[in-house]
Design a protein around this motif. Structure first.
Motif, PDB file in Angstrom:
ATOM      1  N   ALA A  82      -3.034   3.859   8.951  1.00 42.35           N
ATOM      2  CA  ALA A  82      -3.096   4.179   7.257  1.00 42.35           C
ATOM      3  C   ALA A  82      -3.894   5.632   7.523  1.00 42.35           C
ATOM      4  CB  ALA A  82      -4.416   3.270   6.681  1.00 42.35           C
ATOM      5  N   ASN A  86       0.048   5.273   2.410  1.00 39.88           N
ATOM      6  CA  ASN A  86      -1.662   4.865   2.158  1.00 39.88           C
ATOM      7  C   ASN A  86      -1.922   5.273   1.289  1.00 39.88           C
ATOM      8  OD1 ASN A  86      -3.692   2.586   1.037  1.00 39.88           O
ATOM      9  ND2 ASN A  86      -4.614   3.229   2.204  1.00 39.88           N
ATOM     10  N   SER A 120       0.603  -1.275   0.097  1.00 39.80           N
ATOM     11  CA  SER A 120       0.034   0.113  -0.214  1.00 39.80           C
ATOM     12  C   SER A 120       0.679   1.602  -0.104  1.00 39.80           C
ATOM     13  CB  SER A 120      -0.947  -0.021   1.132  1.00 39.80           C
ATOM     14  OG  SER A 120      -0.433   0.478   2.427  1.00 39.80           O
ATOM     15  N   LEU A 136       1.597   2.356   5.900  1.00 42.89           N
ATOM     16  CA  LEU A 136       0.147   2.478   5.286  1.00 42.89           C
ATOM     17  C   LEU A 136       0.214   3.950   5.804  1.00 42.89           C
ATOM     18  CD1 LEU A 136      -0.884  -0.412   7.962  1.00 42.89           C
ATOM     19  CD2 LEU A 136      -1.906   0.604   5.631  1.00 42.89           C
TER      20      LEU A 136
END
Length: 313
Positions: free
Chosen positions: A273, A246, A179, A243
């Motif tokens: 995230a 991401n 990601s 993350l």
């Protein structure tokens, strides 16, 4: 007498260091060295064995294609199984398997996505299955390999293809690490089931829980060994850091009773995230058990997430 005491004083820490280094070497080989078989599942998952093998039998009956990357590079040769959708589809899911597994061990998830109308790609990660590699990278080298699989899907299925990344356990951490890379627009969403925060934290946690050993000096020594053999320290292998970069909708799934990858890792990953993101903690589920407790409910949660963020044209 003073010289004898001095030598004894030097010898004791050297002996302790040598013992710790030897133990760390054994630990490294146990945890990181590839094995050319899939270990038996944990005792609490044995009750799902019949259902698991039914999914494997289903996979064996499919018109499976073998895909490869780096065909002429023996050290980096990678293999995957590709199952085309029942009817022509522009949607493909790339499924990342768990620790010491392979693509075939994800047959149940392949069946689920196949029923949802997806093409399914099942890579064998480095150090696993038919792919090359002496050691397991716990997602770190794999994250770049998955960029190769993504490019291959786009090349073979067309620029209008829509790609979902899905993984469980080490596979969950792998897609979390992917990601943070620069992803093409065709990658639409990520689903990570029970992925760890980092190899360093996971190793320290399991050392304490399973072997009653402290983080120091073993984790730093294992990290040093990995730097020598694989080219990077364990502290580099972080889902959390990836993350933070991401930019895709991401869905975290985690069993509430997971004692292998504890639930605090879920929360740490979720907090790291970027939006949009969702989280589902599955009651009574242990590690990687969320699907098996109720496959229909598991599929319903995934369908709802994808329908919201990746609606059908």
């Amino acid at each position: 007498m003073n010289r004898t005491r001095m030598l004894a004083g030097i010898g004791t820490p050297v002996a302790i260091f040598s013992t710790a280094l030897l133990a760390s070497e054994k630990l490294y080989d146990f945890a990181f060295k590839r094995v050319d078989y899939v270990p038996e599942t944990s005792a609490d998952k044995q009750k799902y064995a019949d259902a698991y093998y039914a999914y494997v039998d289903w996979l064996h009956r499919q018109p499976v294609q073998q895909w490869q990357l780096n065909v002429n590079d023996a050290d980096n040769h990678l293999v995957a199984q590709y199952v085309p959708a029942k009817t022509a589809s522009e949607r493909t899911v790339i499924i990342s398997h768990g620790y010491k597994g392979d693509g075939e061990t994800m047959a149940n998830y392949a069946y689920m996505f196949h029923q949802m109308g997806y093409n399914v790609l099942l890579p064998d990660d480095r150090g696993h299955g038919q792919s090359a590699g002496k050691y397991i990278s716990f997602g770190w080298q794999d994250r770049r390999d998955y960029l190769g699989w993504i490019d291959k899907v786009i090349r073979l299925n067309g620029v209008h293809t829509e790609i979902i990344l899905f993984g469980v356990s080490m596979g969950g951490a792998t897609v979390e690490m992917v990601s943070g890379e620069h992803l093409p627009n065709q990658v639409k969403a990520i689903i990570a089931d029970c992925g760890y925060t980092s190899v360093e934290e996971e190793l320290a946690y399991l050392l304490k829980r399973q072997f009653h050993l402290p983080k120091y000096p073993f984790v730093p020594m294992v990290s040093f060994i990995n730097r020598h053999r694989m080219g990077y320290y364990l502290s580099d292998v972080s889902s959390v850091e990836q993350l933070r970069r991401n930019h895709r909708p991401i869905f975290f799934i985690h069993g509430e009773q997971d004692i292998y990858v504890p639930s605090w890792m879920l929360k740490k990953n979720y907090q790291a995230a970027n939006e949009p993101k969702q989280m589902w903690q599955v009651p009574n589920a242990t590690h990687a058990e969320s699907f098996w407790i109720d496959p229909a409910e598991y599929q319903n949660h995934i369908t709802a997430f994808l329908d919201h963020y990746v609606p059908h044209n």
